[in-house]
Scaffold this motif. Sequence first.
Motif, PDB file in Angstrom:
ATOM      1  N   LEU A 127     -10.316  48.097 -13.348  1.00  0.00           N
ATOM      2  CA  LEU A 127     -10.220  49.329 -12.563  1.00  0.00           C
ATOM      3  C   LEU A 127      -8.771  49.760 -12.367  1.00  0.00           C
ATOM      4  N   ALA A 184      -2.874  56.407  -7.324  1.00  0.00           N
ATOM      5  CA  ALA A 184      -4.336  56.492  -7.254  1.00  0.00           C
ATOM      6  C   ALA A 184      -4.819  55.531  -6.177  1.00  0.00           C
ATOM      7  N   SER A 185      -6.052  55.732  -5.758  1.00  0.00           N
ATOM      8  CA  SER A 185      -6.634  54.826  -4.762  1.00  0.00           C
ATOM      9  C   SER A 185      -8.128  54.724  -5.006  1.00  0.00           C
ATOM     10  N   ALA A 186      -8.722  53.673  -4.462  1.00  0.00           N
ATOM     11  CA  ALA A 186     -10.160  53.468  -4.607  1.00  0.00           C
ATOM     12  C   ALA A 186     -10.732  53.003  -3.280  1.00  0.00           C
ATOM     13  N   SER A 233     -15.737  55.220  -4.905  1.00  0.00           N
ATOM     14  CA  SER A 233     -15.070  56.307  -5.615  1.00  0.00           C
ATOM     15  C   SER A 233     -13.614  55.969  -5.876  1.00  0.00           C
ATOM     16  N   LEU A 234     -13.103  56.594  -6.904  1.00  0.00           N
ATOM     17  CA  LEU A 234     -11.706  56.475  -7.299  1.00  0.00           C
ATOM     18  C   LEU A 234     -11.056  57.832  -7.097  1.00  0.00           C
ATOM     19  N   GLN A 275      -1.001  46.660  -7.269  1.00  0.00           N
ATOM     20  CA  GLN A 275      -2.134  47.068  -6.442  1.00  0.00           C
ATOM     21  C   GLN A 275      -2.008  46.450  -5.049  1.00  0.00           C
ATOM     22  N   LYS A 335     -12.284  62.976  -7.162  1.00  0.00           N
ATOM     23  CA  LYS A 335     -12.973  61.755  -6.757  1.00  0.00           C
ATOM     24  C   LYS A 335     -13.995  61.415  -7.829  1.00  0.00           C
ATOM     25  N   VAL A 345     -17.509  55.206  -8.916  1.00  0.00           N
ATOM     26  CA  VAL A 345     -17.378  53.860  -9.458  1.00  0.00           C
ATOM     27  C   VAL A 345     -18.701  53.147  -9.231  1.00  0.00           C
ATOM     28  N   ASP A 378      -8.269  50.048  -2.093  1.00  0.00           N
ATOM     29  CA  ASP A 378      -7.246  49.737  -3.089  1.00  0.00           C
ATOM     30  C   ASP A 378      -6.287  50.905  -3.252  1.00  0.00           C
ATOM     31  N   ALA A 387      -7.332  53.303 -13.385  1.00  0.00           N
ATOM     32  CA  ALA A 387      -6.906  54.277 -12.378  1.00  0.00           C
ATOM     33  C   ALA A 387      -5.537  54.845 -12.707  1.00  0.00           C
TER      34      ALA A 387
END
Length: 503
Positions: free
Chosen positions: A188, A124-126, A146-147, A70, A153, A156, A52, A192
Motif C-alpha cells: 500500500l 498521501a494518507s490512508a 480509503s486512501l 510511513q 479518496k 481499499v 497511515d 500510495a
Amino acid sequence: MDAVTIASPKATGGLPISTLRFSLDQAGLATVAASPLLTTGAVPGGIRRLQDRFFDTADFVLAREGITLQLRKSGRDARLLLLHKGEAVEAVPSSAAPDLTAFGPEWQAALTNLLQDSPLHEVASASLRQTTRELGDASLSFQTGSLAVAGQKLPVSEIQLSGPAVTLPSHALQLAASFPLRLQPEPLGPRAVRLAGGPAPPPQKAAMGLNGDPCLDQAVQSVMSACLEQFLANWPAFFAGDEVSAVHQMRVAMRRLRSALGLFNHAVPTPEFLALRSEAKHIANAMSEARNWDVFIAMLRTGPTTAFPNEAGFAALEAQCAAHRQAGYTQVRAWLEDPATTRFLLQAQALIVQRGWRGGLAAELLPRLAAPAEAFGAASLERLYRKLRKHGKHLAKLPAQDRHRVRIDLKKLRYTVEFFGELVAPRQRVRAFHRAATALQDELGKLNDMATAEALAGRLYADSPEATRALGIVLGWTAHAARGEPRAISATWDEFRDAKPLA
C-alpha cells in the motif's frame, strides 16, 4: 528506543515470516470472513483502526531510491516505518512528524545525505479498519477503508496473510480454492506514493546467478525462486509503469523458469516440474501477442516506413497494428487479473518453499539432491554446449525450422550459464562466454522476429490503393529479412564457436 529491522521476523519455532497480499471487493471479504476455514473470531486486539501517513519530498527523492516512509497510528500507539527493498525498519516517533533520528545514526545519516535540504511533507494518507483472524499458524488481516491521494479518496479492500514462509502458500491456496483472490504484489505504501505522483515501479531484470557452494537441492529452490520473483516484481510495472518492458521481463522470467525446470528434471525427474513447465509455457504464450506486435510496430517504423517515407499507406497499417497490440495487452491484463493465475503462482510458491520435488523422487535418486550444484552445472553446460555445436553446424545454410531449433538450444545454454556459470568458472570467463552467446542469440532473434513479422503482416489488410502498396512493401520486406544475411550469421557463429566453453 533504537530502530528495529523487521525484514525477517521469527514465528514460533524460529521460522521466517512472509506476507502475501490479495485484492478482493468488500462483498468478497465478508464471504471470506464467514468461511469455516477461519474457526475463531478476531484474535485479541485484532480489531484496529489504522491511520497511515506517507511522506516524501516534492520531487519524490525517497521513492526514486525505492524508499517509503510511513507514520502509522493505531489508538495511542504510533510507529515510524521505513520500507526499502523488502526490508522494514520500525521505530517509535518522538512527534507527529517523521523524526529521522528515531531510526538510529546509520539510517539517519543515510537519509540526511539523500534528502540534503529537501523538506519532507505528507503526500498521501490512508484510513483503514483492520480485523485479524487466524488461519492455522498464519494470521489473516482484512483491511478496508480509503486512501486519500491527489485530492481523491480511493477505496481499499484487501487481505493480508502473514505466517511461516514454509506454510504460507498452502494456507493461501486454501482460500484461493474457494474465493476469487488476486495477488497484489505492490504494498500500500509504495502504491500510495506512486498515485501521489511518485515514480512508476520500474521493470525488473533477472537476479544474479548462484554463488557460494550450494547443493543441487538448494540450487533448485534458489533458481526457481528467482524466476518467480522476477515475474512478480514486474507485475506492478505492467499495471502502472512501462508495460512494454514489464511484459518482456515477465516472458523472460517464464522462459528462464521453463529452462531451469527442464534442466532439473533431467537429473531428478519430478511430475511437478513437468506440470509447472507446461504452465510456464502457457503463460509466456499468453503474453506473446502483445510482445510480438510491439516488435512488429518497431520494425515497421524503423524499416519500411523509414525507407519509403512518401508512402501514405503506412499510417493505416500502423493503426491496425495498434489495435492488434491493444488486444494483446488486454489479454495480458485479463490473465493477470484472473484468480486462476493467482492459484498457479501460489502452487509454484508452495512447491518451492516446501521443496516438493523431494516427495515423489525415487529413493535411489535422492542422493543427487545432496550433490554439489557445481558438478551438476558443469555437466549441464557441457551437455548443452555439445548439443548446440552439433545442431549448429553450417548454421547459415540451415532451413528456418532448424535455425529455430538452434536458437532454442542456445537459449537453454545461455540461461544455464546465467544460473551456474560462476559456480564452475571465473567471472571474467563467464562474462566473455555469455557475451558471445548473447550476440549469437541476438542474430538468431532477428531472424525469428522477422519470421514472426511475416506471419503478422499476413493478418493486415488493405482497404485503399495506398494501403495496398504499403502492405506489399511490408510483405516483401519481412520475407526478405526472414531469410537473414548468411555472412553475418556465419561470422557470429564463428565468434561463438571460438569462445572457450565453461565446462
